[in-house]
Design an enzyme around this catalytic site. Structure first.
Site, PDB file in Angstrom:
ATOM      1  N   ASP A 234       5.771   6.582  -2.868  1.00 17.88           N
ATOM      2  CA  ASP A 234       6.176   5.187  -3.082  1.00 17.88           C
ATOM      3  C   ASP A 234       5.512   4.658  -4.347  1.00 17.88           C
ATOM      4  O   ASP A 234       4.671   5.321  -4.950  1.00 17.88           O
ATOM      5  CB  ASP A 234       5.786   4.309  -1.885  1.00 17.88           C
ATOM      6  CG  ASP A 234       4.281   4.266  -1.665  1.00 17.88           C
ATOM      7  OD1 ASP A 234       3.582   5.224  -2.084  1.00 17.88           O
ATOM      8  OD2 ASP A 234       3.790   3.294  -1.085  1.00 17.88           O
ATOM      9  N   ASP A 236       2.878   2.127  -6.087  1.00 18.67           N
ATOM     10  CA  ASP A 236       1.670   1.428  -5.683  1.00 18.67           C
ATOM     11  C   ASP A 236       1.956  -0.071  -5.651  1.00 18.67           C
ATOM     12  O   ASP A 236       3.041  -0.530  -6.037  1.00 18.67           O
ATOM     13  CB  ASP A 236       0.525   1.763  -6.656  1.00 18.67           C
ATOM     14  CG  ASP A 236      -0.841   1.518  -6.052  1.00 18.67           C
ATOM     15  OD1 ASP A 236      -1.033   1.863  -4.873  1.00 18.67           O
ATOM     16  OD2 ASP A 236      -1.714   0.982  -6.753  1.00 18.67           O
TER      17      ASP A 236
END
Length: 317
Positions: A234, A236
């Protein structure tokens, strides 16, 4: 699956007798694989054998699983232990790398889940980084001390030869990958604050994780080539859409990345070079500052696996 235990100071196991018909000699493998979050097993590994290794630095994260992958002998270890029992700060890094060294491993392919600090490095992308930045605190990231001092070169913290193997394998796997990048290694287990995440971006960092730098430092001291296969789960928290990311989404990406990692590692092992021109395996030569005559007996014993080839003048096992 066979299970053996191998003590730190002998080539035989202390369980049973030498004439019981069981082979208790220390197995020797060349390629090590360390699996990060989600990668607790190595699919495709045949002729599997579990090896318990005792080290001067305590017990490793789990048993080492030896077997054959793509016709090559491979040693697999789950970084966090099966069931994910160790947080990043608790991983017994010294024991893990020392154990790999004691089994004859001279090259490690390390898979790791990371977050992205760049818009163009998207979730499910793969990064083969070439640099690290250390933001850990209090970790022991050396085998030395307690009477013996060594300073190894670390300007290029990741083996260029192994990185090339991973890049080629990622290309052949057809996945979206990035050749090069800076991995900022934080202490964890908490993720970054928003200001930290934006600061790392302003410094030019590309991905963020919690484990691989410590492994790379120890591998360099042990004369083991080391390269990271970073799998993006993903963005941050700097990313505007970060708040919409759910745990379920991250886990789904993590599981998809495991499949990608298995594919790339299989291809890398299949094309693994017999000879390498990097200087990783001789990094400790001329790095030991302590006069051999002044090294305490306890330190010499603790570090015999690393020091004996150096002090004998061979530079390699």
């Amino acid at each position: 699956m066979r299970t053996r235990c191998l003590p730190r100071d002998a080539d035989t196991c202390d369980e049973g007798s030498a004439d019981d018909g069981e082979d208790r000699t220390m197995p020797k493998v060349r390629i090590g694989v360390i699996g990060g979050s989600g990668l607790y097993e190595m699919d495709g590994l045949t002729d599997r054998e579990e090896i318990n290794v005792s080290t001067p630095f305590g017990d490793p994260s789990d048993v080492f699983i030896l077997g054959t992958l793509e016709g090559r002998q491979v040693c697999f270890l789950s970084r966090h232990g099966r069931g994910h029992r160790y947080s990043p700060s608790e991983v017994p890094f010294q024991a893990n790398i020392y154990g790999m060294k004691s089994l004859g491993v001279d090259a490690i392919l390390s898979a790791s889940a990371v977050g992205s600090l760049r818009e163009d490095i998207e979730p499910l992308n793969v990064v083969i980084p070439d640099q690290f930045f250390d933001r850990t605190r209090g970790r022991v990231a050396t085998f030395f001390g307690k009477g013996v001092v060594a300073h190894v070169a670390f300007a290029e913290p990741l083996c260029p030869d192994l990185r090339s193997v991973l890049v080629t394998a990622a290309e052949s796997a057809g996945c979206t990958h990035h050749n090069g990048g800076s991995y900022v290694c934080i202490e964890g287990p908490q993720f970054s604050t928003l200001v930290e995440s934006n600061l790392y971006r302003s410094w030019g960092m590309d991905i963020i994780g919690m484990t691989n730098l410590t492994e790379a430092k120890l591998a360099r001291e042990a004369g083991i080539c080391y390269a990271t296969l970073a799998l993006v789960t993903d963005y941050d928290c700097w990313h505007p859409a970060h708040d919409s990311v759910t745990t379920e989404m991250i886990i789904a990406n993590l599981m998809q990345n495991v499949s990608v990692a298995q594919n790339i590692i299989n291809r890398a092992v299949a094309t693994f070079p017999e000879g390498r021109e990097c200087g990783c395996r001789t990094a400790l030569c001329n790095a030991v500052m302590t006069n051999p005559d002044d090294i305490p007996a306890a330190a010499r014993d603790r570090l015999a696996l690393l020091l004996d080839p150096i002090l004998s003048g061979s530079g390699e096992e």
